[in-house]
Design an enzyme around this catalytic site. Structure first.
Site, PDB file in Angstrom:
ATOM      1  N   HIS A  22      -0.242   2.176  11.700  1.00  0.00           N
ATOM      2  CA  HIS A  22       0.651   3.319  11.508  1.00  0.00           C
ATOM      3  C   HIS A  22       0.822   4.101  12.802  1.00  0.00           C
ATOM      4  O   HIS A  22      -0.119   4.281  13.566  1.00  0.00           O
ATOM      5  CB  HIS A  22       0.044   4.233  10.433  1.00  0.00           C
ATOM      6  N   TYR A  43     -15.250   4.261   4.441  1.00  0.00           N
ATOM      7  CA  TYR A  43     -13.795   4.311   4.290  1.00  0.00           C
ATOM      8  C   TYR A  43     -13.258   2.896   4.411  1.00  0.00           C
ATOM      9  O   TYR A  43     -13.697   2.126   5.272  1.00  0.00           O
ATOM     10  CB  TYR A  43     -13.206   5.219   5.364  1.00  0.00           C
ATOM     11  N   HIS A  60      -2.745   3.897  15.032  1.00  0.00           N
ATOM     12  CA  HIS A  60      -4.050   3.756  14.406  1.00  0.00           C
ATOM     13  C   HIS A  60      -3.933   2.792  13.235  1.00  0.00           C
ATOM     14  O   HIS A  60      -2.842   2.347  12.884  1.00  0.00           O
ATOM     15  CB  HIS A  60      -4.596   5.112  13.943  1.00  0.00           C
ATOM     16  N   HIS A 110       0.864  -1.181   0.000  1.00  0.00           N
ATOM     17  CA  HIS A 110       0.000   0.000   0.000  1.00  0.00           C
ATOM     18  C   HIS A 110       0.898   1.228   0.000  1.00  0.00           C
ATOM     19  O   HIS A 110       1.771   1.370   0.850  1.00  0.00           O
ATOM     20  CB  HIS A 110      -0.888  -0.010   1.257  1.00  0.00           C
ATOM     21  N   GLU A 132      -3.164  13.628  12.074  1.00  0.00           N
ATOM     22  CA  GLU A 132      -4.135  13.376  11.017  1.00  0.00           C
ATOM     23  C   GLU A 132      -5.565  13.601  11.514  1.00  0.00           C
ATOM     24  O   GLU A 132      -5.995  12.966  12.476  1.00  0.00           O
ATOM     25  CB  GLU A 132      -4.020  11.928  10.522  1.00  0.00           C
TER      26      GLU A 132
END
EC number: 1.13.11.5
Length: 438
Positions: free
Chosen positions: A337, A352, A373, A294, A343
């Site tokens: 992450h 999402y 997260h 990704h 963010e």
């Protein structure tokens, strides 16, 4: 909310190109030729410069426009303090910065007669507006068109509609933004918002720092991400209105009001590059892997506000637009992450791909720097076992405001009834799968 406003919005002409040196006149001959400030401006107009940068900033970063208007902006009475409502401004000192993951449901319904400015509600931010650093995250929920005019001396406004169309009447002309599009109003530009539906809801990034610009593309090449040609600027349109008009000015964190004897949206012609824009997020040219892994979310950057450190943004605006996922032997949702950046994420429509539930249109989540997260348990389990066929992600439109500094929540956001009390639970069901013998 009238049919006339909708008809006006849908029939607008535009100029195109982000950062271009635009020129427009609503009356032929209103724009002077060969000079900015002639001894007598055409048609009895006043010449006025609106500076969005210091005079001596490098040409590539210099923002200014020349306006030719019926009355000069200086022709107004004193401003007096007004109620700030739910608007807050950096520095944010009501609460301490919080490392916890936070998520909110949409704003509740506002009282009847709430316009765009009255419906602004500050979630949090960072920096210091008086030092022109940092940003703020606001939400808005309105059910009435504005009969007053607003300008923001503290920063530029990136407006992200989530529900209900907007008609922005600005000094430069008219712009139309629907959910799935964004509007960018530069610092100091006066505007009024008409609602095109019964109510309107969405998000606002108030950028105190360097103006938003298109990101550098580096090895991507000359094309990709947001194309400059897809940004729409207004053509000149003016109001020749005599009579009382309330003008609200946001200055160093406070609202100030004055009653003019005319409309300040009286610019008959203009030229320059300090102008408002709209952009359709569905035109974003999404890039991604065609092999494995990704990509980092920076590949989805629409606009960036640079800082004094190359690559380290005061704030980035990122969109997760419709795209294909084709990575082989790849966990395709966004990875787990911990980020040196902070963010804030919002959702315009659909779902999402990192969250199976709880993250809804009009809501938002905040993951401050180094706060862990990633996908929830349901998403992780499903993606870990999925057959890796080409997959089209086309049922959602999410975005992110990513900033170099921690985002401090306002007191009203930290104590809001629509703050989800058990957001951490989405990760509590993640199981141990470690097998040393493998």
């Amino acid at each position: 909310m009238s049919g006339d406003a909708r008809k006006t919005a849908e029939g607008l002409a535009h100029l195109t190109g982000f950062g271009n040196e635009h020129a427009s006149e609503a009356v032929p001959g209103a724009l002077p030729e060969g000079r900015n400030s002639p001894q007598r401006a055409p048609l009895g107009l006043y010449a006025e410069q609106l500076s969005g940068s210091a005079f001596t900033e490098p040409r590539a970063h210099n923002r200014r426009s020349w306006l030719y208007r019926i009355r000069p902006s200086a022709a107004h009475p004193p401003f007096t303090r007004a109620d700030n409502g739910a608007i807050r401004t950096a520095p944010f000192t009501e609460t301490a910065p919080d490392p916890n993951r936070l998520r909110w449901n949409p704003l509740p319904e506002p009282p009847a007669g709430t316009d765009f400015v009255g419906g602004l509600w500050t979630l949090g931010g960072n920096g210091d507006a008086t030092q022109r650093t940092g940003m703020a995250v606001h939400l808005y929920h309105a059910n009435s068109s504005m009969d007053r005019v607003f300008s923001d001396a503290d920063g530029e406004l990136l407006i992200v509609p989530e529900r209900g169309g907007l008609l922005l009447r600005t000094e430069f002309g008219l712009l139309h933004a629907e959910p799935g599009q964004v509007a960018l109003v530069p610092r100091g530009v006066r505007f009024r918002v008409d609602l095109l539906d019964e109510s309107a809801r969405g998000y606002v990034c108030e950028n105190y720092g360097a103006p938003f610009q298109l990101p550098d593309l580096g090895p991507i090449g000359a094309n990709g991400l947001a194309a400059a040609r897809d940004f729409k600027a207004p053509v000149a349109a003016y109001e020749d209105v005599e009579g009382p008009v309330e003008v609200v000015n946001k200055f160093c964190g406070n609202l100030w009001t004055a009653t003019y004897d005319h409309s300040p949206l009286d610019v008959v012609a203009w030229h320059g590059n300090h102008v408002p824009y709209t952009y359709d997020l569905r035109r974003f040219n999404v890039l991604g892997t065609i092999s494995y892994d990704h990509p980092d979310p920076s590949i989805f950057t629409v606009l960036t506000s640079p800082s004094d450190t190359p690559g380290l943004a005061g704030v980035d605006f990122v969109v997760f637009a419709p795209r294909w996922l084709v990575g082989e032997d790849t966990f395709r949702p966004p990875y787990f992450h911990r980020n040196v950046m902070s963010e804030y994420m919002g959702l315009i429509e659909g779902a999402y791909d990192a969250k199976a539930a709880g993250f809804v249109p009009g809501g938002g989540s905040l993951h401050n720097m180094m706060s862990a997260h990633g996908p929830d348990r349901e998403t992780f389990d499903r993606a870990s076992a999925a057959e890796l066929r080409p997959q089209k992600i086309d049922d959602g439109l999410a975005f992110m405001f990513e900033t170099r500094w921690p985002v401090t929540a306002t007191a009203q956001a930290a104590r809001a009834e629509h703050l989800q009390p058990a957001y951490d639970d989405v990760w509590q069901g993640l199981q141990r799968h470690f097998r040393p013998s493998d």
